[in-house]
Design an enzyme around this catalytic site. Sequence first.
Site, short mmCIF file in Angstrom:
data_model
loop_
_atom_site.label_atom_id
_atom_site.label_comp_id
_atom_site.label_asym_id
_atom_site.label_seq_id
_atom_site.Cartn_x
_atom_site.Cartn_y
_atom_site.Cartn_z
CB CYS A 1 -0.93 -0.02 1.21
SG CYS A 1 -2.24 1.19 1.11
CE1 TYR B 1 24.69 -3.72 -0.54
CE2 TYR B 1 25.21 -3.81 -2.88
CZ TYR B 1 25.62 -3.69 -1.56
OH TYR B 1 26.95 -3.56 -1.27
#
Length: 401
Positions: free
Chosen positions: A327, A356
């Site tokens: 969201c 990463y």
Amino acid sequence: MDFKTIANEYKTPLYVYDLDHMTKQYEKLKEAFRGRKSIMAYAVKSNSNLSVVKHFADLGSGADCVSIGEVRRALAAGVAPYKVLFSGVGKNDDEIREAIESDILYINVESEAELGRVELIAKELGKVSRISVRVNPNIDPKTHPYISTGLHDNKFGVEIDVAKRMYIKAKNSEFLDPVGIHFHIGSQLTDLKPIYEASEIVADMVRSLHAIDIELKFFDIGGGLGIQYDDESTIEPYDYAQAILGTLKGLDITVICEPGRFLTGNAGYFLTKVLYEKQNGEKRFVVVDGAMNDLARPSLYNAYHRIEAITDNDGEVSKADVVGPVCESSDFFAKDCELPMLEHNDLLVVHSAGAYGFGMGSNYNTRNRSAEVAVKGGEVRLIRKRETYEDLIALEKDLLG
């Protein structure tokens, strides 16, 4: 690589690592420094999965660590203590104490205050702590500002004059042994000139220290070698090594290199399945089951990752944003990406996701972190189980008021 079969067996979202590619990258870099004593100290932060760290340990690698947790991972994976480095700006007393007691190669100190804490803790333990000082050469690495580390505006390292003062203090302390010097100007470096300039500055400092009887044994050049995500021009390991070695003439010193992204970045893939497509006016969205909590680089750096669609639809392509269920409007893997029309359960492969990626993940929106698998010699094996909801609440459920 048969991504479709792997995704069907281990489900998505999923990280896949090609260990054979990692081996080739490691050997290429090690060979580049063949003419001088060197240690390749894998940057654990780039991909800290124990099986990945062990893979590099088995190749003879050391480990560059930036937390005591990473030090523990390195030692647990079989990295020899004398090849483990502990770096980072904010080490607390317990971390420093454990590092000294673990008898690792050295602690990279990044301030006068930290040097004082290391000395005090070493004195309390009745031990001598080997140290290196991280020097900030104030060189612009010409990379993304979030991964630039070699300028005075960055929090890392100390200026030359401060570093000299620290070395003199360490030399005169019975609890400190100054054995190395360290610099690292940034990550995803694609320009050789700043690397050479930084190395030249730090090598000159080593010579000035030798002149006052401070004989350093290790010249730590950090990491940061860039890889190709899109159309970047990258630095060849041979050219990189020659630039560094060219600054060390007359010095009998062991080079330490801290590769991370260079070893793992293009060896990793993030697999995510299409949930559905949606259209908002003229804007096309491909909604997938992976999200920014799985792979944060596009949201964090607006980083580019090539996306490959595995689908039976080979029709015309059009631009689409690839987005996840989190969201946040920043929850995307790509914007205006050219893709064919996609259907439920079609597979997308996000390339160059080995560095990463998983390590920067989170459980935002109470989302389980993905599983990880490794491929070596054509064999696929699970190296991290998929998290469950029960895993997520394990540290909370017995503490409900």
